[in-house]
Design a protein around this motif. Structure first.
Motif, short mmCIF file in Angstrom:
data_model
loop_
_atom_site.label_atom_id
_atom_site.label_comp_id
_atom_site.label_asym_id
_atom_site.label_seq_id
_atom_site.Cartn_x
_atom_site.Cartn_y
_atom_site.Cartn_z
N LYS A 1 0.81 -4.51 -1.19
CA LYS A 1 1.69 -5.36 -1.99
C LYS A 1 0.93 -6.57 -2.49
N GLU A 2 1.21 -6.95 -3.72
CA GLU A 2 0.67 -8.18 -4.29
C GLU A 2 1.54 -9.33 -3.77
N PRO B 1 -4.27 -16.38 0.95
CA PRO B 1 -4.62 -16.30 -0.47
C PRO B 1 -3.66 -15.42 -1.28
N LYS B 2 -3.58 -15.69 -2.58
CA LYS B 2 -2.88 -14.79 -3.49
C LYS B 2 -3.71 -13.52 -3.58
N GLY B 3 -3.06 -12.38 -3.63
CA GLY B 3 -3.80 -11.13 -3.77
C GLY B 3 -3.07 -9.97 -3.14
N GLU B 4 -3.83 -8.92 -2.94
CA GLU B 4 -3.27 -7.70 -2.38
C GLU B 4 -3.27 -7.76 -0.86
N TYR B 5 -2.17 -7.28 -0.26
CA TYR B 5 -2.02 -7.28 1.19
C TYR B 5 -1.67 -5.88 1.67
N LEU B 6 -2.29 -5.51 2.78
CA LEU B 6 -1.87 -4.33 3.52
C LEU B 6 -0.63 -4.75 4.29
N VAL B 7 0.46 -4.00 4.13
CA VAL B 7 1.72 -4.31 4.81
C VAL B 7 2.11 -3.10 5.66
N VAL B 8 2.24 -3.35 6.97
CA VAL B 8 2.63 -2.31 7.92
C VAL B 8 3.94 -2.74 8.55
N LYS B 9 4.97 -1.90 8.47
CA LYS B 9 6.28 -2.23 9.03
C LYS B 9 6.45 -1.60 10.39
N GLY B 10 7.25 -2.26 11.24
CA GLY B 10 7.53 -1.68 12.54
C GLY B 10 8.65 -2.39 13.26
N GLU B 11 9.01 -1.84 14.41
CA GLU B 11 9.99 -2.48 15.28
C GLU B 11 9.65 -2.16 16.72
N ALA B 12 10.05 -3.08 17.61
CA ALA B 12 9.73 -2.94 19.03
C ALA B 12 10.77 -3.70 19.84
N GLU B 13 10.68 -3.59 21.15
CA GLU B 13 11.66 -4.23 22.01
C GLU B 13 11.47 -5.74 22.11
N LEU C 1 16.43 -4.38 18.60
CA LEU C 1 14.98 -4.36 18.44
C LEU C 1 14.52 -5.48 17.52
N VAL C 2 13.31 -5.95 17.75
CA VAL C 2 12.67 -6.93 16.88
C VAL C 2 11.97 -6.16 15.78
N PHE C 3 12.17 -6.58 14.51
CA PHE C 3 11.48 -5.88 13.42
C PHE C 3 10.63 -6.86 12.62
N GLY C 4 9.61 -6.30 11.98
CA GLY C 4 8.74 -7.14 11.18
C GLY C 4 7.63 -6.36 10.52
N GLU C 5 6.64 -7.12 10.03
CA GLU C 5 5.54 -6.53 9.28
C GLU C 5 4.23 -7.20 9.65
N MET C 6 3.15 -6.48 9.46
CA MET C 6 1.79 -7.04 9.55
C MET C 6 1.32 -7.27 8.14
N TRP C 7 0.79 -8.47 7.83
CA TRP C 7 0.28 -8.80 6.51
C TRP C 7 -1.21 -9.10 6.63
N ILE C 8 -2.04 -8.28 5.98
CA ILE C 8 -3.49 -8.46 6.04
C ILE C 8 -4.03 -8.47 4.61
N PRO C 9 -4.70 -9.57 4.21
CA PRO C 9 -5.27 -9.59 2.86
C PRO C 9 -6.41 -8.57 2.76
N VAL C 10 -6.39 -7.80 1.67
CA VAL C 10 -7.42 -6.76 1.47
C VAL C 10 -7.96 -6.84 0.05
N VAL C 11 -9.11 -6.22 -0.15
CA VAL C 11 -9.71 -6.09 -1.49
C VAL C 11 -9.93 -4.61 -1.77
N LYS C 12 -9.92 -4.27 -3.03
CA LYS C 12 -10.19 -2.88 -3.42
C LYS C 12 -11.69 -2.62 -3.23
N LYS C 13 -12.01 -1.40 -2.76
CA LYS C 13 -13.42 -1.01 -2.61
C LYS C 13 -13.93 -0.48 -3.93
#
Length: 159
Positions: free
Chosen positions: A7-8, A93-105, A147-159
């Protein structure tokens, strides 16, 4: 491969209260214990509640960032305000992010699970994007069905 999206995102800042992680970066048990001890302390001494009180939304950020060759870990929120006990304004930073969704206890399980999936499965197998550093965050967004839900946001660049 685990479920993820790219996601941008606009740039944003998180006000954080942090601690330096002293375990070797390959010592997952040591790192996880340090993180758990830190979260227990900020919940018990009221620092997390102080952050929540000035937040612009309900998100709690679990931020990891290398600062001056130190591995830092923060509890943070999005806010325009400041707190005396806050140790850092973290710029994402502004840019593309790897977004991983999940939920846990629990919040801790959510953060550990999302971090493990992102860094242990998705990034090592990614062929068209890469993480090149900068802050990353597990974002606790709320609770549903016990359950607690959320996302991981990691800035990435295109290879």
């Amino acid at each position: 491969m685990a479920d993820f999206t790219l996601k941008e995102k606009e740039s944003f800042t998180v006000l954080g209260i942090g601690t330096e992680l002293k375990s070797d970066y390959t010592d997952y048990a040591g790192i996880n214990k340090e993180k758990a001890d830190f979260w227990q302390a900020v919940k018990q001494d009221g620092r997390l509640d102080a952050l929540k009180a000035i937040a612009t939304n309900d998100y709690i950020f679990v931020v990891n960032e290398a600062v001056n060759n130190k591995m830092m870990h923060y509890a943070g929120v999005m806010t325009e305000e400041s707190l005396p006990e806050a140790s850092r304004v973290i710029q994402f930073p502004k840019g593309e992010y790897l977004v991983v969704k999940g939920e846990a206890e629990t919040s801790e399980e959510l953060s550990n699970m999302l971090t493990g999936i992102a860094f242990g499965q998705i990034l090592p197998e990614a062929e068209n994007f890469a993480y090149v550093g900068g802050p990353n965050a597990a974002v606790e967004m709320g609770q549903r069905n016990g359950l607690v839900f959320g996302e991981m946001w990691i800035p990435v660049v295109k290879k």
